[in-house]
Design an enzyme around this catalytic site. Sequence first.
Site, mmCIF file in Angstrom:
data_model
loop_
_atom_site.group_PDB
_atom_site.id
_atom_site.type_symbol
_atom_site.label_atom_id
_atom_site.label_comp_id
_atom_site.label_asym_id
_atom_site.label_seq_id
_atom_site.Cartn_x
_atom_site.Cartn_y
_atom_site.Cartn_z
ATOM 1 N N ASN A 289 0.815 -1.312 -0.187
ATOM 2 C CA ASN A 289 -0.109 0.052 -0.024
ATOM 3 C C ASN A 289 0.902 1.356 0.044
ATOM 4 O O ASN A 289 2.128 1.122 0.112
ATOM 5 C CB ASN A 289 -0.787 -0.009 1.196
ATOM 6 C CG ASN A 289 -0.178 0.211 2.372
ATOM 7 O OD1 ASN A 289 1.125 -0.359 2.487
ATOM 8 N ND2 ASN A 289 -0.837 1.012 3.519
ATOM 9 N N CYS A 291 1.986 3.532 2.078
ATOM 10 C CA CYS A 291 3.053 3.837 3.204
ATOM 11 C C CYS A 291 3.817 2.585 3.418
ATOM 12 O O CYS A 291 4.599 2.751 4.466
ATOM 13 C CB CYS A 291 2.400 4.384 4.530
ATOM 14 S SG CYS A 291 1.922 5.944 4.199
ATOM 15 N N GLU A 293 3.415 -0.410 4.740
ATOM 16 C CA GLU A 293 3.267 -1.386 5.705
ATOM 17 C C GLU A 293 2.392 -2.389 5.328
ATOM 18 O O GLU A 293 2.266 -3.402 6.281
ATOM 19 C CB GLU A 293 2.829 -0.543 7.022
ATOM 20 C CG GLU A 293 1.257 -0.353 7.002
ATOM 21 C CD GLU A 293 0.825 0.828 6.099
ATOM 22 O OE1 GLU A 293 -0.329 1.110 6.088
ATOM 23 O OE2 GLU A 293 1.909 1.603 5.550
#
Length: 756
Positions: A289, A291, A293
Site C-alpha cells: 500500500n 506507506c 506497511e
Amino acid sequence: MTATPSAADLPLMPSDLPDVVLNDNAKVVLARRYLRKDAEGKPYELPRELFWRVAAKIAAQEANFKGGKSKVAARAREYYDLLTSFKFLPNSPTLMNAGTDLGQLAACFVLPVGDSIEQIFDAVKHAALIHKSGGGTGFSFSRLRPTDARVGSTGGVASGPLSFLRIFNTATEQIKQGGTRRGANMGILRVDHPDILRFIRAKEREGELNNFNLSVGLTEAFMQAVDKDEEYDLVAPHNKSVVERLKAREVFALLVQKAWESGDPGMVFLDRINRDNPTPQLGEIEATNPCGEQPLLPYEACNLGSINLAAFYNADAREGIDWEGLKTVIHQSVRFLDNVIEASVYPLEQISEMVRTNRKIGLGLMGFADLLYQLGVAYNSQEGVSLAERLMAFIQDESKLASKALADERGPFPSFDGSTYAAKKQGPYRNATTTTIAPTGTLSILAGCSSGIEPLFALSFTRTVMDNDKLIEVNPYFEAAVKAAEAYSPKLMEEVAKVGSVQKLELLPPEIRRVFVTAMDIEPIWHLKMQAAFQKFTDNAVSKTVNLPSSATQEDIWDIYWKAYEYGCKGVTVYRDGCKASQVLCTGDGQEKKDGAAEDGKPKTVVRKRPDIVYGFTQKVDTGLGALYLTINEQDGKPFEVFATIGKSGKSITAKAEAIGRLVSLALRSGVEVRDIVEQLKGIGGEHPKFQKKILLQSIPDAVAWVLENRYMSGEKHASAHANGLVKETCPDCGEVLTFEEGCNCCKACGYTKCG
C-alpha cells in the site's frame, strides 16, 4: 452467511448514550474530515452520532452468523464504548463510511499492472474507483516490458514503466478520495528491471510524480551482489532475456544518493516479504500500500485499526502496563476488524473475492512514545527496544488467539487449507494476517496520543488558531513531568516550542532530558532498532521513518539501508531534515554545476529557457479597468510564465499589463519563489479598485498576486514554513508546517495527510 444488514436492521442509538469527550484539536479534525456534511459542506452529524453510526454498522454484522442476531445491540454498545474510550480506532475509511451509502471501509489496496494496453488502463480505471471510494493503491510496474522493447502486436517499441506511471499520477490528480482527500499511491519496480536507473531518478525534480511514493523492490540476490561487489542481471520481464549487467554497488549507491537528496525512493525487501506470505499458493506479493506497511497480493485489500498504548499505563501493574485490559481490547478489536470485512462494500468484484478468500486484517498501535514517557523509559535505549518486542509479541499472540476463536465460531479463512499455517499445523485462523503497524496521523489526533510507534516530533509547538492567534500546545506527559520537578514556567514552554526539544536546556533535570527525546534527538540506529523490534512480531510490515539531521551523509544512509536488511526489516524509509527544500540543488549532476558560477564563486542566476510546448490555464479576473485575462503556463506543476491581457482599455493600460506579465515571467524563470512575487505585488493600490468574489482587488498587480496566491499558496504560513532556516512544506488545508513521519507528510494541526 446472510445478506449484509440493511439500515432498518441497525440498532437504534440509546437515549442514555454518553457523549464523546474530545480535545479541541480532535474536534477540528472530526469536523473537517469525518462528520457527515450537507451540500454546502457543513457538518450535520454530532461526534456521538458518528461513533454510534460506526459501532452499530459493524456490530450488525454479528447477525450474519449463527446465534449472532440477539447479540447485535450489546455489541454495538460495546463497540461504541471501545471507540469513544479511544483505546482502539479503525482506519479512516471505516470512520468516514460505515453506515453511509458509500460503505467502502478498507484503506489499503494493491492492483496488478499487466503488460498490455488493456491491462494497464484497466488498472488506471480500477485505481480511480478505489480513490473515489476513499482507499489508497499500490502497484508493481515490474511486469511491464522495458523502454524500447519491441511490441509484437504493433511492430512498435514500448515506452516503459515510467511513462505509464505518469499516466497513473495524472489520473490520481483528478480524483478526490471520497470527496475528502487526494488519492495516494505506491509505485514499485524490481531492482532487476532494465528501467531501474530511470525509476530511481524519477523524482529528481521536485513536483514530479507528486501522487506517488516510490520504492525499489530489492532481492536477496541483489543484496548479495552488493556485499560481494559483483555485477547482476537486468532481466526483461516479457521474455526473461538478460539485456544488461550492472555493478550492484553502483546501483545501490545511486539509490542511497537519491534518498539523501529527497527521501525518494524508499526500498522494500521482496524476498523478506514473501517469506511471510501466508498464502503462497495464491501468488507472489509484488507490491504494498502507499506507506509500505501492508504487502498484498493483486486485487487484495486490508482493513486496519490501531490500539492506543498510552491508555494502558498502570503504575500498579506489572511493568506499569495493564496487560489484562490490553488483552481484552485486542480480542475486541480483532472481532471488530473481522466484522468490517463483512460490512465493507468493495469497488471491484475481484477485490471482494480476494478479501473474503484471505480475510486479512491489520491490528497495530499508536501512543507508544506516550507510554514510554509515562513509564520513564527512553525511546533510544535498549530498555525501550526490549519493551517494544514484549509488547508486540503480546499483541501478536493475543490477536492470533482471537482469530482462532473466531475461526471456531465462524470458520477459517477460505484459503486456509493451502496456507503456511496449515502446513505448520497452526490454527485454524479466521484471518490470514492479524497485525500491521500503520500510520495513525489523524487517528492519533482523535485519540490525543503520539503517532504509531514514532517518537514525538516536538514536545511543544505553536499552533495558529482563528484570527491568527498563537496557541502553544504541550505534550501532557512532558508538562506533568516538568511540573513534578518544579521546573515549569510559561517562559520555558515558549522556549521548548521554538525548537521542540529539551536536549540543550541544561537547567532541566537530566532525567527529563533523558526520557523526553524527540525524533530529531534520536540517533538513526535507534529508529532502525525500534522498527526491527516491532517487525519481529508483526505479520505484515511496519510504517516508520528513520529521521536524519540535515548534516547526515550518504554514507549514513548506506549504513541504515544495509542494517535494515541485516535486521530483517521488510522495507525502510529515511528522511533527512530539509532535503525536500534542497532537492533542486543536489540532483544527479549537481544543479550548481549545471547552472555554473560567477568568477567570485557565487551561484550565477540563469534564466530557464522556454520549451517549445508548455501547458497552462487562463483565468478571467474582473478589475476596475476591465476584464483581465491572466494566462499562467506551468512546468512540473509550478508557474513558469505569465501573460496578462486586459480588454477594452487604452494602450497605456495594455502596456502596463504586458510589462507586469513579462517581469513576473522573468522572475519565475530565474527561480524566484511565488511567495516572494506575491509579497511584492499584493496590496499595490490603484485608482479603480473592484471586488472579485468578496475580495477587493486594488490594481492589476494586486489581481496578479491574488491569482498566484490562490493557485499556488493556498493556506501557506510564511513564518512557520521557514523554521530553523529550512523551507518546510506546509499543509494545503490549514497552512501549518507538515511533519514527515510514518513514511508520509502529515499535519499535526488539522489531520491532513498526503498519503491518505
